[in-house]
Design an enzyme around this catalytic site. Structure first.
Site, PDB file in Angstrom:
ATOM      1  N   LYS A 134       4.797   4.711   8.114  1.00 20.87           N
ATOM      2  CA  LYS A 134       5.038   3.283   8.257  1.00 20.87           C
ATOM      3  C   LYS A 134       5.461   2.729   6.908  1.00 20.87           C
ATOM      4  O   LYS A 134       5.024   3.269   5.894  1.00 20.87           O
ATOM      5  CB  LYS A 134       3.819   2.526   8.794  1.00 20.87           C
ATOM      6  CG  LYS A 134       2.455   2.887   8.218  1.00 20.87           C
ATOM      7  CD  LYS A 134       2.110   2.740   6.808  1.00 20.87           C
ATOM      8  CE  LYS A 134       2.224   1.494   6.025  1.00 20.87           C
ATOM      9  NZ  LYS A 134       1.737   1.636   4.621  1.00 20.87           N
ATOM     10  N   TYR A 219      -0.094  -3.709   8.827  1.00 17.27           N
ATOM     11  CA  TYR A 219      -1.305  -3.351   9.591  1.00 17.27           C
ATOM     12  C   TYR A 219      -1.800  -4.536  10.421  1.00 17.27           C
ATOM     13  O   TYR A 219      -2.272  -4.371  11.545  1.00 17.27           O
ATOM     14  CB  TYR A 219      -2.421  -2.875   8.655  1.00 17.27           C
ATOM     15  CG  TYR A 219      -2.231  -1.462   8.167  1.00 17.27           C
ATOM     16  CD1 TYR A 219      -2.574  -0.374   8.963  1.00 17.27           C
ATOM     17  CD2 TYR A 219      -1.714  -1.205   6.907  1.00 17.27           C
ATOM     18  CE1 TYR A 219      -2.400   0.925   8.520  1.00 17.27           C
ATOM     19  CE2 TYR A 219      -1.526   0.086   6.451  1.00 17.27           C
ATOM     20  CZ  TYR A 219      -1.871   1.154   7.264  1.00 17.27           C
ATOM     21  OH  TYR A 219      -1.688   2.437   6.831  1.00 17.27           O
TER      22      TYR A 219
HETATM   23  P1  NAD Z   1       3.749   8.325  -3.464  1.00 16.87           P
HETATM   24  O1  NAD Z   1       4.503   7.625  -4.528  1.00 16.87           O
HETATM   25  O2  NAD Z   1       2.389   8.857  -3.798  1.00 16.87           O
HETATM   26  O3  NAD Z   1       4.598   9.535  -2.893  1.00 16.87           O
HETATM   27  C1  NAD Z   1       5.956   9.408  -2.579  1.00 16.87           C
HETATM   28  C2  NAD Z   1       6.629  10.759  -2.702  1.00 16.87           C
HETATM   29  O4  NAD Z   1       8.029  10.607  -2.438  1.00 16.87           O
HETATM   30  C3  NAD Z   1       6.502  11.373  -4.097  1.00 16.87           C
HETATM   31  O5  NAD Z   1       6.140  12.712  -3.985  1.00 16.87           O
HETATM   32  C4  NAD Z   1       7.888  11.220  -4.684  1.00 16.87           C
HETATM   33  O6  NAD Z   1       8.212  12.258  -5.578  1.00 16.87           O
HETATM   34  C5  NAD Z   1       8.764  11.314  -3.436  1.00 16.87           C
HETATM   35  N1  NAD Z   1      10.090  10.737  -3.597  1.00 16.87           N
HETATM   36  C6  NAD Z   1      11.208  11.253  -3.060  1.00 16.87           C
HETATM   37  N2  NAD Z   1      12.271  10.541  -3.408  1.00 16.87           N
HETATM   38  C7  NAD Z   1      11.832   9.548  -4.202  1.00 16.87           C
HETATM   39  C8  NAD Z   1      12.482   8.482  -4.882  1.00 16.87           C
HETATM   40  N3  NAD Z   1      13.812   8.287  -4.803  1.00 16.87           N
HETATM   41  N4  NAD Z   1      11.709   7.638  -5.592  1.00 16.87           N
HETATM   42  C9  NAD Z   1      10.380   7.788  -5.676  1.00 16.87           C
HETATM   43  N5  NAD Z   1       9.707   8.792  -5.045  1.00 16.87           N
HETATM   44  C10 NAD Z   1      10.444   9.663  -4.320  1.00 16.87           C
HETATM   45  O7  NAD Z   1       3.665   7.311  -2.231  1.00 16.87           O
HETATM   46  P2  NAD Z   1       2.687   7.430  -0.985  1.00 16.87           P
HETATM   47  O8  NAD Z   1       1.517   6.569  -1.206  1.00 16.87           O
HETATM   48  O9  NAD Z   1       2.466   8.855  -0.662  1.00 16.87           O
HETATM   49  O10 NAD Z   1       3.572   6.726   0.160  1.00 16.87           O
HETATM   50  C11 NAD Z   1       4.614   7.414   0.829  1.00 16.87           C
HETATM   51  C12 NAD Z   1       4.817   6.792   2.223  1.00 16.87           C
HETATM   52  O11 NAD Z   1       3.617   6.925   2.962  1.00 16.87           O
HETATM   53  C13 NAD Z   1       5.148   5.302   2.219  1.00 16.87           C
HETATM   54  O12 NAD Z   1       6.097   5.015   3.201  1.00 16.87           O
HETATM   55  C14 NAD Z   1       3.833   4.636   2.567  1.00 16.87           C
HETATM   56  O13 NAD Z   1       3.985   3.402   3.236  1.00 16.87           O
HETATM   57  C15 NAD Z   1       3.195   5.664   3.458  1.00 16.87           C
HETATM   58  N6  NAD Z   1       1.725   5.627   3.438  1.00 16.87           N
HETATM   59  C16 NAD Z   1       1.060   5.571   4.622  1.00 16.87           C
HETATM   60  C17 NAD Z   1      -0.302   5.519   4.635  1.00 16.87           C
HETATM   61  C18 NAD Z   1      -1.053   5.500   5.944  1.00 16.87           C
HETATM   62  O14 NAD Z   1      -2.267   5.333   5.936  1.00 16.87           O
HETATM   63  N7  NAD Z   1      -0.380   5.692   7.057  1.00 16.87           N
HETATM   64  C19 NAD Z   1      -1.018   5.518   3.435  1.00 16.87           C
HETATM   65  C20 NAD Z   1      -0.308   5.599   2.239  1.00 16.87           C
HETATM   66  C21 NAD Z   1       1.066   5.654   2.252  1.00 16.87           C
END
Ligand code: NAD
Length: 367
Positions: A134, A219
């Site tokens: 999401k 949410y």
């Molecule tokens: P994060 O920054 O920890 O991880 C993102 C990943 O994407 C990294 O490994 C990064 O290297 C990679 N990536 C690839 N291309 C990139 C770019 N151009 N710029 C930056 N990073 C890039 O973020 P996260 O917290 O893991 O969030 C990722 C997704 O998951 C988001 O869409 C977020 O909304 C979603 N999320 C959902 C929940 C849930 O409970 N459902 C919780 C947290 C995050």
């Protein structure tokens, strides 16, 4: 998916040792639906990707078998940690080749928000099911493109709405649908946390598509829909910004929004990156109420109604989600609360309407 080859290996037989028709007959007779496992590659090995990978270790129906990442050192760490074969490791340049890989069924896109659409569409074109975090995309137009691409490719599009499988949430939803709260006329959703590092992608409009609304406010949008069991027909919204340096143009810090529903129910919600302790749903009806706090965090979720607390075992949300998503994809199971592309789109339509209401100061009609 367990394959005939797995079966033959377990049975101590080789493909060559059996004529193919016999091997097929044996495999078909041994495997039931429950034996099938969804083989998943995670794209984006960040903090949430790591959480999903850990949760999948306990999943009975989904197995992590591949990775897609732009960082070779992360691929190496994951390869070793999860026993992922070299041939199932891809980067953002070459992952279209996943099309030729029969050992991966689905790709779970867990990248920054703006990449969900382009990467999700590439995954679909490679013939693999798309599970997407999401918000499904940055706006409704993008969401529609994703739905069309997945439909054209004949693959599932699922959104990582883990709360749709959470036991206490489902009990509140059951009670609401059964009329146990009477006519539900009010929902309150409070979603927020204080965001740290100002350089992170969540505060970059190009990558996040907005601010708190895209990340956490969604949410409350989603919750209002499953708690009330209907779709809003109008929204109003107001934005407040206390730190215009950290929250640049197009990155919302705090938005309050209201939604109206066909039954006459109203929702009043807050989405913010400026306050902690905001993870609460409240549903009120003519005969009773439900209160959830925390309502969407990683849990355990706490829920009580006018009849007292709801007790259910806490199971890691992402483990249950992956088991259920495997059942949706492999067995055609229909979840109580949908998690498909259309469901993701409904939230994006509301996000668009909220941003429009903020910009115009007007009530925005939906549908
Ligand atoms: P994060 O920054 O920890 O991880 C993102 C990943 O994407 C990294 O490994 C990064 O290297 C990679 N990536 C690839 N291309 C990139 C770019 N151009 N710029 C930056 N990073 C890039 O973020 P996260 O917290 O893991 O969030 C990722 C997704 O998951 C988001 O869409 C977020 O909304 C979603 N999320 C959902 C929940 C849930 O409970 N459902 C919780 C947290 C995050």
């Amino acid at each position: 998916m367990s394959t005939r080859r797995d079966f033959l290996q377990i049975a101590g037989l080789s493909t060559l040792a059996l004529s193919l028709p016999l091997a097929d007959t044996l495999a078909a007779s041994v495997f039931s639906k429950e034996d099938k496992v969804l083989r998943v590659a995670i794209m984006g090995l960040g903090s949430y990707g790591t959480r999903v990978a850990e949760a999948m270790k306990e999943s009975k129906r989904a197995k992590l078998v591949g990775v897609i990442s732009g960082t070779p050192s992360k691929v190496e760490t994951w390869r070793q940690k999860y026993g992922i074969p070299d041939k199932n490791c891809y980067n953002y340049e070459n992952f279209d080749q996943i099309k030729e890989n029969p050992d991966i069924d689905a790709v779970y896109v867990i990248t920054p928000n703006s990449l969900h659409k382009p990467y999700g569409i590439r995954v679909a074109k490679a013939g693999k099911h798309v599970i997407c975090e999401k918000p499904m995309a940055l706006n409704a137009a993008e969401g529609r493109e994703m739905i069309a691409a997945c439909k054209a490719a004949g693959v599932h599009l699922l959104v990582g709405y883990r709360m749709h499988f959470e036991a206490k949430t489902l009990e509140v939803v059951r009670m609401q649908r059964a009329g146990e709260f009477g006519k539900t006329l009010f929902f309150q959703g409070l979603s927020g946390f204080i965001i740290g590092d100002p350089t992170q992608w969540r505060l970059n409009r190009e990558l996040a598509g907005g601010g708190a609304m895209m990340d956490i406010g969604i949410y409350s949008i989603n919750g209002s829909r499953y708690m009330l069991g209907e779709e809003p027909i109008w929204v109003t919204a107001q934005e407040v910004k206390t730190d215009p340096v950290k929250f640049k143009e197009g990155v919302d810090e705090t938005i309050t929004f209201q939604m109206g529903f066909p039954s006459g129910a109203v929702a009043s919600c807050l989405s913010t990156y400026a306050l902690n302790n905001l993870d609460k749903f409240y549903l009120d009806g003519t005969k009773g109420f439900a209160e959830m706090q925390p309502s969407t965090g990683y849990g355990p979720i706490q829920a009580r109604t006018n009849n007292g607390p709801i007790e259910r075992e806490h199971i890691t949300h992402q483990t249950v989600q992956m088991d259920e998503m495997a059942a949706i994809i492999l067995d055609g199971k229909k979840p109580v609360i949908p998690v498909d592309g259309e469901e993701g789109l409904k939230d994006l339509v509301i996000v668009d309407a909220i941003y429009e209401a903020v910009k115009t100061g007007k009530k925005v009609m939906i549908g």
